[in-house]
Design a protein around this motif. Structure first.
Motif, short mmCIF file in Angstrom:
data_model
loop_
_atom_site.label_atom_id
_atom_site.label_comp_id
_atom_site.label_asym_id
_atom_site.label_seq_id
_atom_site.Cartn_x
_atom_site.Cartn_y
_atom_site.Cartn_z
N SER A 85 0.66 5.01 0.29
CA SER A 85 -0.20 6.15 0.64
C SER A 85 0.36 7.42 0.01
CB SER A 85 -0.29 6.30 2.16
OG SER A 85 1.00 6.46 2.71
N THR A 119 -3.07 0.18 -3.96
CA THR A 119 -2.99 -1.01 -3.13
C THR A 119 -3.07 -2.25 -4.00
OG1 THR A 119 -4.17 0.17 -1.36
CG2 THR A 119 -3.97 -2.21 -1.14
N GLU A 146 -12.73 1.88 8.54
CA GLU A 146 -11.95 1.22 7.49
C GLU A 146 -12.72 0.09 6.82
OE1 GLU A 146 -8.90 1.98 6.34
OE2 GLU A 146 -8.91 3.76 7.63
N HIS A 156 -5.81 -4.68 5.35
CA HIS A 156 -6.06 -3.68 6.40
C HIS A 156 -4.79 -3.36 7.17
CE1 HIS A 156 -10.33 -3.37 5.78
NE2 HIS A 156 -10.48 -4.69 5.85
N HIS A 170 0.85 -1.19 0.00
CA HIS A 170 0.00 0.00 0.00
C HIS A 170 0.88 1.23 0.00
CE1 HIS A 170 -3.22 2.81 0.81
NE2 HIS A 170 -2.58 3.23 1.90
N ARG A 200 -2.72 -0.92 5.05
CA ARG A 200 -3.33 0.41 4.96
C ARG A 200 -3.22 1.17 6.29
NH1 ARG A 200 -8.94 -0.60 1.48
NH2 ARG A 200 -7.96 -0.50 -0.59
N HIS A 201 -3.13 0.46 7.41
CA HIS A 201 -3.19 1.15 8.70
C HIS A 201 -1.83 1.26 9.39
CE1 HIS A 201 -5.27 2.69 12.22
NE2 HIS A 201 -4.51 1.89 12.98
#
Length: 426
Positions: free
Chosen positions: A8, A36, A109, A82, A6, A85-86
């Motif tokens: 960002s 992603t 999310e 997840h 991912h 992404r986090h």
């Protein structure tokens, strides 16, 4: 195991670079979003070692392509997604610890209906762990199967297959020649090497091609583009090279070649299964080569599939390029009792001289045909297309001549009123 990359705040066009990284490790790739990508990493332990060493190699491949991305490895795609992404950097989630690892991720999310999200917020549910702690039976009663699947996702236990994607893959090869080529066999030898590589790559990605484009850079002439379309998707280099050879032999380049580029347009491969009791049909590639050879003799415009026009005009059809997509089972014709005579048509029809007696033919003469009319039937008048420049009209007769033949003749409804022999009944 599954890995997720991912990036960002990634710049535009990062998708292709992400896909290149994933393609280096696995053919099973899912492009989840614009920045992603998720891919399978099962069985890579022998090549890259432990999951941490594998994650380091994935990050290194991304850094070589200028990608600053989070990397996560987990036992299922959504847990890896997840986490990447986090959590920044590299995240490894051992099997069985997904719920604990994902617990602090905000509930926002999860992609869920707005009404469900508002209800959970009113209940005081803010994170994955709080949602995962709710009783599954109550979730099922209130939100149905969709809510239960979202809870499994929040617990990191959602098992699903990847939605495979192939990315923006270009099957293209080219080369510049040190010396201009004016020999077709030498050109085909070089093209064959590139074509074999492209077909091998298409096999690896599970695709085929329905179009081949060869761009030729010519000496002291503008560039030329040659396009070959295939009736069914193909990925066999030998058959495509033969079709290209037949095309270039019938339409040779006007000057020596200094460079060329080969493009193959990727499409889904054709999946077909023959019936157990169906007659064997020719292979599409061999059929296409045969049609190309016939076209080289009679002209490519005279080879194809006949398509009937919506008209009563005799011989009302167009000749279109052959395509397997248009081949389909025709509806069964209703059986007609008794014997029917079918005329064998002359193409073009034979110009005839016809003598009339009391308004009906009494003698017919044409090339190879001559005789008195012993019996006759008709006339049957047909006309159409009177609203455009292709208007037509004619009177048709069936006549039995003294030479023993049975013929279909007609007279055009025009000022000249010419007669023709349309065909013979065998």
């Amino acid at each position: 195991m599954f890995a997720c990359l991912h990036a960002s705040g990634a710049p535009e066009g990062i998708e292709e670079a992400l896909y290149e990284v994933a393609d280096h490790f696995s053919p099973s790739i899912e492009a989840t979003g614009p920045s992603t990508i998720v891919f399978s990493v099962d069985g890579l332990e022998k090549l890259f070692g432990t999951p941490r060493e594998l994650a380091s190699e994935i990050a290194r491949q991304g850094a070589e392509r200028g990608i600053d991305a989070n990397v996560a490895i987990a036992s299922n795609p959504d847990a890896a997604l997840h986490a990447a992404r986090h959590f920044p950097g590299v995240t490894l989630i051992p099997a069985g610890q997904e719920t604990q690892a994902l617990g602090e991720i905000p509930l926002s999310e999860l992609s869920m209906p707005a009404q469900m999200h508002d209800t959970l917020l009113r209940w005081g549910i803010r994170t994955f762990s709080e949602f995962a702690a709710l009783p599954p039976l109550g979730i099922l009663e209130r939100f149905g199967m969709e809510g239960l699947q979202l809870q499994d996702t929040a617990r990191g236990m959602m098992q699903r297959p990847l939605m495979l994607s192939r990315g923006n893959i270009h099957f293209q090869r080219g080369t510049e020649l040190e010396h201009a080529l004016d020999n077709l066999q030498s050109l085909l030898f070089l093209v064959n090497g590139l074509l074999v590589d492209l077909c091998r790559e298409m096999h690896r990605h599970g695709v085929a091609t329905h179009e081949l484009r060869l761009v030729l850079q010519l000496e002291h002439h503008p560039a030329q583009e040659r396009v070959l379309s295939f009736p069914v998707p193909a990925r066999e280099a030998a058959s495509m090279l033969k079709l290209l050879q037949l095309h270039l032999e019938s339409n040779p380049p006007p000057a020596a070649i200094t460079a060329f580029t080969l493009h193959l347009a990727p499409v889904e491969p054709r999946m077909a299964q023959s019936g157990l009791f169906c007659p064997a049909a020719p292979e599409p590639a061999r059929l296409q080569i045969t049609l190309a050879r016939i076209g080289g003799i009679v002209g490519h415009e005279n080879v194809g599939s006949a398509e009937l026009l919506d008209t009563h005009r005799p011989d009302g059809f167009l000749l279109r390029p052959f395509s397997m997509d248009r081949v389909r089972d025709e509806p069964r014709q209703r059986k007609v009792s008794g014997t029917r005579l079918i005329p064998r048509l002359y193409r073009p029809p034979l110009v005839a001289k016809v003598m009339l007696e009391k308004g009906h033919p009494c003698r017919v003469a044409a090339l190879g045909i001559s005789g008195n009319v012993m019996s006759w039937s008709g006339p049957w008048r047909g006309s159409g297309d009177w609203w455009n420049h292709q208007a037509w009209g004619r009177d048709e007769w069936d006549v039995a001549l003294s030479d023993g033949g049975l013929y279909r003749i007609y007279r055009e409804l025009s000022e000249q009123g010419k007669w023709f022999v349309a065909g013979v009944y065998d």
